[in-house]
Motif scaffolding. Structure first.
Motif, mmCIF file in Angstrom:
data_model
loop_
_atom_site.group_PDB
_atom_site.id
_atom_site.type_symbol
_atom_site.label_atom_id
_atom_site.label_comp_id
_atom_site.label_asym_id
_atom_site.label_seq_id
_atom_site.Cartn_x
_atom_site.Cartn_y
_atom_site.Cartn_z
ATOM 1 N N LYS A 127 13.453 55.475 98.989
ATOM 2 C CA LYS A 127 12.684 56.255 100.163
ATOM 3 C C LYS A 127 12.321 57.674 99.726
ATOM 4 O O LYS A 127 12.326 58.610 100.761
ATOM 5 N N GLY A 128 12.261 57.898 98.465
ATOM 6 C CA GLY A 128 11.831 59.359 98.062
ATOM 7 C C GLY A 128 11.434 59.144 96.735
ATOM 8 O O GLY A 128 10.933 57.864 96.311
ATOM 9 N N PHE A 129 11.316 60.286 95.943
ATOM 10 C CA PHE A 129 10.438 60.306 94.612
ATOM 11 C C PHE A 129 11.649 60.682 93.668
ATOM 12 O O PHE A 129 12.472 61.355 94.006
ATOM 13 N N THR A 130 11.415 60.133 92.540
ATOM 14 C CA THR A 130 12.532 60.534 91.560
ATOM 15 C C THR A 130 12.125 61.863 90.753
ATOM 16 O O THR A 130 10.903 62.360 91.125
ATOM 17 N N LEU A 131 12.826 62.570 90.128
ATOM 18 C CA LEU A 131 12.584 63.948 89.572
ATOM 19 C C LEU A 131 11.427 63.841 88.777
ATOM 20 O O LEU A 131 10.702 64.811 88.566
ATOM 21 N N ILE A 132 11.192 62.773 87.979
ATOM 22 C CA ILE A 132 9.991 62.628 87.201
ATOM 23 C C ILE A 132 8.869 62.638 87.787
ATOM 24 O O ILE A 132 7.895 63.015 87.508
ATOM 25 N N GLU A 133 8.851 61.964 89.023
ATOM 26 C CA GLU A 133 7.647 61.626 89.806
ATOM 27 C C GLU A 133 7.236 63.334 90.254
ATOM 28 O O GLU A 133 6.063 63.658 90.345
ATOM 29 N N LEU A 134 8.204 63.926 90.707
ATOM 30 C CA LEU A 134 7.823 65.350 91.342
ATOM 31 C C LEU A 134 7.276 66.276 90.161
ATOM 32 O O LEU A 134 6.325 67.090 90.559
ATOM 33 N N VAL A 135 7.857 66.155 89.047
ATOM 34 C CA VAL A 135 7.537 66.897 88.003
ATOM 35 C C VAL A 135 6.124 66.567 87.566
ATOM 36 O O VAL A 135 5.333 67.520 87.175
ATOM 37 N N VAL A 136 5.937 65.402 87.351
ATOM 38 C CA VAL A 136 4.405 64.884 87.051
ATOM 39 C C VAL A 136 3.352 65.368 88.161
ATOM 40 O O VAL A 136 2.371 65.997 87.978
ATOM 41 N N GLY A 137 3.756 65.246 89.499
ATOM 42 C CA GLY A 137 2.954 65.519 90.608
ATOM 43 C C GLY A 137 2.782 67.141 90.449
ATOM 44 O O GLY A 137 1.516 67.426 90.617
ATOM 45 N N MET A 138 3.670 68.040 90.220
ATOM 46 C CA MET A 138 3.431 69.607 90.181
ATOM 47 C C MET A 138 2.566 69.680 89.293
ATOM 48 O O MET A 138 1.820 70.691 89.132
ATOM 49 N N LEU A 139 2.601 69.137 87.832
ATOM 50 C CA LEU A 139 1.795 69.162 86.744
ATOM 51 C C LEU A 139 0.365 69.112 87.001
ATOM 52 O O LEU A 139 -0.513 69.671 86.870
ATOM 53 N N VAL A 140 0.118 67.951 87.704
ATOM 54 C CA VAL A 140 -1.246 67.690 88.080
ATOM 55 C C VAL A 140 -1.822 68.547 89.069
ATOM 56 O O VAL A 140 -2.916 68.836 88.713
ATOM 57 N N ILE A 141 -1.067 69.176 90.107
ATOM 58 C CA ILE A 141 -1.544 69.933 91.117
ATOM 59 C C ILE A 141 -1.876 71.308 90.392
ATOM 60 O O ILE A 141 -2.910 71.833 90.598
ATOM 61 N N GLY A 142 -0.981 71.780 89.390
ATOM 62 C CA GLY A 142 -1.334 72.689 88.571
ATOM 63 C C GLY A 142 -2.371 72.888 87.786
ATOM 64 O O GLY A 142 -3.327 73.805 87.697
#
Length: 176
Positions: free
Chosen positions: A16-31
């Motif tokens: 029901k959520g994101f893993t830490l790796i998915e969050l880091v990759v998402g922030m990198l793409v947005i950056g």
């Protein structure tokens, strides 16, 4: 029949959520996307403003050019034709003054060289409004000189945009 309860129990895992790796990759793409927007897309707004300034510059210069084209070549040239143009025949000399004749107001300009020295503080034709009023933050400078060929006058119109870009427009008016 005895059953082993461990064998038949399946543990259902629901994520029901994101893993830490998915969050880091998402922030990198947005950056990366933000960097691309700021470096490529946003500077286009400045270029659009420069284009608008150039268009208004051309509008101002062409309005002055069209007015000049409607005037005769020289003070001593007959406006309605009939007599030879000044300098074309003996006895009809062209005027020696480049600029408006004494006592001639803005609405009395009747030949090309009267526009020599016209600038943004000059009144527009048949108006109480100046060029600076109609085109704020633009500067205008008109000069008229004799051309390199006989019986020609070179009209140079310099328009300075609010970005301090000087755009030069030239026209040659001949004596015919």
């Amino acid at each position: 029949m005895p059953t082993n309860s461990r064998l038949f129990l399946r543990k259902e895992s629901s994520s029901k959520g994101f893993t830490l790796i998915e969050l880091v990759v998402g922030m990198l793409v947005i950056g990366i996307a933000i960097v691309m927007l700021t470096s490529m897309l946003f500077p286009q707004a400045d270029r659009a403003a420069s284009t608008l300034h150039r268009v208004k510059s051309a509008e101002l210069a062409h309005s002055v050019m069209n007015e000049i084209w409607g005037k005769r070549y020289d003070q001593n040239t007959n406006a309605n034709g009939g007599t030879p143009a000044c300098g074309a025949a003996a006895g009809v000399a062209c005027s020696t003054i480049l600029g408006s004749e004494l006592g001639e107001g803005r609405n009395d300009y009747n030949d090309v060289d009267d526009y020599n020295g016209l600038n943004e503080t000059s009144k527009m034709l048949n108006s109480t409004q100046t060029y600076a009023d109609a085109y704020p933050n633009y500067r205008l400078s008109v000069s008229v000189v004799y051309g390199s060929m006989a019986n020609t006058k070179l009209v140079t119109i310099n328009v300075t945009t609010p970005d301090s870009e000087v755009i030069t427009y030239n026209m040659v008016r001949s004596n015919y």
